[in-house]
Write an enzyme that holds these catalytic residues in place. Sequence first.
Site, PDB file in Angstrom:
ATOM      1  N   ASP A 132       1.396  10.187   3.196  1.00 49.94           N
ATOM      2  CA  ASP A 132       2.061  11.144   4.078  1.00 49.94           C
ATOM      3  C   ASP A 132       1.021  12.148   4.559  1.00 49.94           C
ATOM      4  OD1 ASP A 132       4.095  12.197   5.480  1.00 49.94           O
ATOM      5  OD2 ASP A 132       5.135  13.107   3.780  1.00 49.94           O
TER       6      ASP A 132
ATOM      7  N   CYS B 104      20.889  45.991 -11.834  1.00 53.56           N
ATOM      8  CA  CYS B 104      21.195  44.702 -12.448  1.00 53.56           C
ATOM      9  C   CYS B 104      22.602  44.279 -12.046  1.00 53.56           C
ATOM     10  CB  CYS B 104      21.087  44.820 -13.970  1.00 53.56           C
ATOM     11  SG  CYS B 104      21.728  43.353 -14.829  1.00 53.56           S
TER      12      CYS B 104
ATOM     13  N   CYS C 116      24.844  44.296 -15.624  1.00 53.97           N
ATOM     14  CA  CYS C 116      25.194  45.501 -16.379  1.00 53.97           C
ATOM     15  C   CYS C 116      25.104  46.777 -15.551  1.00 53.97           C
ATOM     16  CB  CYS C 116      24.333  45.621 -17.636  1.00 53.97           C
ATOM     17  SG  CYS C 116      22.611  46.035 -17.268  1.00 53.97           S
TER      18      CYS C 116
ATOM     19  N   CYS D 266      22.315  44.153 -22.245  1.00 58.25           N
ATOM     20  CA  CYS D 266      22.879  43.548 -21.029  1.00 58.25           C
ATOM     21  C   CYS D 266      23.495  42.194 -21.391  1.00 58.25           C
ATOM     22  CB  CYS D 266      21.787  43.378 -19.979  1.00 58.25           C
ATOM     23  SG  CYS D 266      22.338  42.434 -18.541  1.00 58.25           S
TER      24      CYS D 266
ATOM     25  N   TYR E 118      -7.299   2.348   5.483  1.00 61.54           N
ATOM     26  CA  TYR E 118      -6.435   1.205   5.184  1.00 61.54           C
ATOM     27  C   TYR E 118      -6.410   0.127   6.264  1.00 61.54           C
ATOM     28  CZ  TYR E 118      -3.486   4.541   7.726  1.00 61.54           C
ATOM     29  OH  TYR E 118      -3.019   5.452   8.629  1.00 61.54           O
TER      30      TYR E 118
ATOM     31  N   GLU F 161       0.835  -1.200   0.000  1.00 65.15           N
ATOM     32  CA  GLU F 161       0.000   0.000   0.000  1.00 65.15           C
ATOM     33  C   GLU F 161       0.866   1.244   0.000  1.00 65.15           C
ATOM     34  OE1 GLU F 161      -2.347  -0.191   3.565  1.00 65.15           O
ATOM     35  OE2 GLU F 161      -3.300  -2.075   2.941  1.00 65.15           O
TER      36      GLU F 161
ATOM     37  N   LYS G  56      10.548   2.968   3.527  1.00 61.79           N
ATOM     38  CA  LYS G  56      10.587   4.425   3.355  1.00 61.79           C
ATOM     39  C   LYS G  56      11.432   4.774   2.135  1.00 61.79           C
ATOM     40  CE  LYS G  56       9.047   6.502   7.293  1.00 61.79           C
ATOM     41  NZ  LYS G  56       9.689   7.611   7.863  1.00 61.79           N
TER      42      LYS G  56
END
Length: 675
Positions: A119, A410, A413, A433, A227, A115, A316
């Site tokens: 989580d 920037c 540039c 640039c 389950y 199964e 796991k």
Amino acid sequence: MAAPPEIEARVLELRATIEHHNRAYHELDAPEVPDADYDALVRELRGLEAQFPELATPDSPTQAVGGAVSTAFATVVHRLPLLSLDNAFEPAELTAWGTRLLRSVGDDQIHFACEPKIDGFAISLTYEAGKLVQAATRGDGRQGEDVTAQIATIDAVPDRLAVDDPPALVEVRGEVYMALSAFERLNARQLDVGLRPYVNPRNSAAGSVRQKDPAVTASRELGLWTYQLGFTEGAPPFRSHRETLDWLAAAGLPVNPEIEVVDSLEAVQHKVEAIQRRRHGFDYEIDGVVVKVDDLRQRAELGFTSRAPRWAIAFKFPPEERTTKLLDILVSVGRTGRATPFAVLEPVFVGGVTVVKATLHNQDQVRAKDVRPGDTVIVRRAGDVIPEVVGPVLAERPKRTKAWTFPAACPVCGEPLERVEGEADTFCRNAACPARTAGAIEHFGSRGAMDIEGFGEQRIQEFASLGLLRDPGDIYSLDWERIGQLEGFGEISIRNLQAAIEASKSRPLDRLLVGLNIRHLGPTGAQALAKAFGDLDAIMAATAEELAAADGIGPTIARSVRAWMDEPEHLAVIEKLRAAGVDFGRVAVPTAPQHLVGQTIVVTGTLERFSREGAEEAITARGGKSPGSVSKKTTAVVVGEAPGAAKVTKATDLGVPVLDEAAFVQLLETGELPA
Ligand code: IVH
């Protein structure tokens, strides 16, 4: 042998740390470390306690199940304790467990239910005479919290069981979860109102259940998978786990369709691998596979330890979340001028790769997550998704850090950066640039465009910084003599790069169009233009109206293409490409014939000529669907070596045709089911 003092000190330290994390996880719904880190602490403590048994005291967190019970809700004493599961982290541990069981039960065969390990948030539902009377959290395993009002708001939780003669009492166990799509919606809302996003769907699910006001729970779109049965009175005499699951499903409780009962440890390994491969295809998170003995008589024979059943184990998956140091936050500028902040990380192995940087998307995201250089951060890399910084571990934040601010200029540039009102992105508007031009060249050579192998970011930067490369047109007239003098460029690497560049001249027109980096024009639009016009010159000669008249081209793309073609600097690039002999008129042959449209084909087991992904791709490329489970809507089930028994049975039950590989190939080729 007595434990040395440093070992004893380490054991005490581990216990305190684990208890701290238990509180954070179970009581506050605010874990500070990823599960994998927590598991590692527990494993270390178990190892030391096994080595030095006198240190293994009953109050050790290794002996307990889950966390304490919070005082915010009424207490519920579980009729039967909700136990934990033992973990396996390696396939060999799983086989060792199964082999041990085979030795301890008298029989020579065990059937195993496999199964997905959801989580989510464990929950126990009590139905009396078919009516939901109580929902409780796990709490410490013996006592939980009464969350009936909250759980009753969840659509997937039936108020009444859909059975004719309901048992006097059944306790059903399962996992409440938040679907990934719901989680994304929730976090989008959080960001909208300027709140910190939730760390992951599991905590959001837990937090949503443990709300005083059930209306809040109701607004969170939670889901449920059941389950397991707990205490029962007057329930049918089930012989196997499969029977109980079928009963739960018939009673209207959601049972995960991936669950399959297999008949050998080998088949368990296959199933585990199959679920692991597909885990990112589900709309909910799973962190492993729970393997359970199917036969209830065998279960009774195996029994329990104080904290877990012997008849079940959780395999796991390797961690997809880890913590590491955030060394710095930098900003990169792409081909469109977009300035994107990214995290520079101390290298960390997560999701199967070593991650050294991760995008932080934009200014608002950095602000919402409030990550700061110097922080310990949680890094996540799930499947093929790009690595992400989830958030800081606040408990480990160094003193005197300041919130990070977006730079005004920037970084490449030096021109001012600009953020458009009402948008999340910040841009460098300087067309010259170097970051933008290098980005455009890289895009031109990328896999989805002209596919020039070995022409990556680093080489482009290097050539650009030497003035050898200003736009994509320059790729075809590189100064090879000069390049030959650069470090790291031997004859062979030059020859390979030249061959890759030469090969790119005959890419189909749609890829060339993608490579030109025209705003709004993606691969689909480029294919539409290529199909309608046949060559680049015809596209360049067309008006916006004529472009928009092509099938699949809207006015926005048409206008953008026209505007791009009108720029003199772009025309210069095109003339360079023409002079180099780049093919302007190669139209790709259409993809596979679409004769599986509307058909749903499920593949199970190993095929000879296709991998699982390959088979699914072959189906979807022809317009069909290929889900993981069989239903009334399934057109056919393709069965390979070692197929899922449940799928084959279900197909037969529903009268769905079952095909072997040869018939599958015929179906792919003709679209017709073989007689
Ligand atoms: S069976 C006695 N089945 O995982 C057996 N648990 O780490 C109890 N979980 O406490 C659990 N998916 O909250 C079982 N298919 C599944 C599960 C599952 C998720 C959770 C459950 C359990 C925890 C153990």
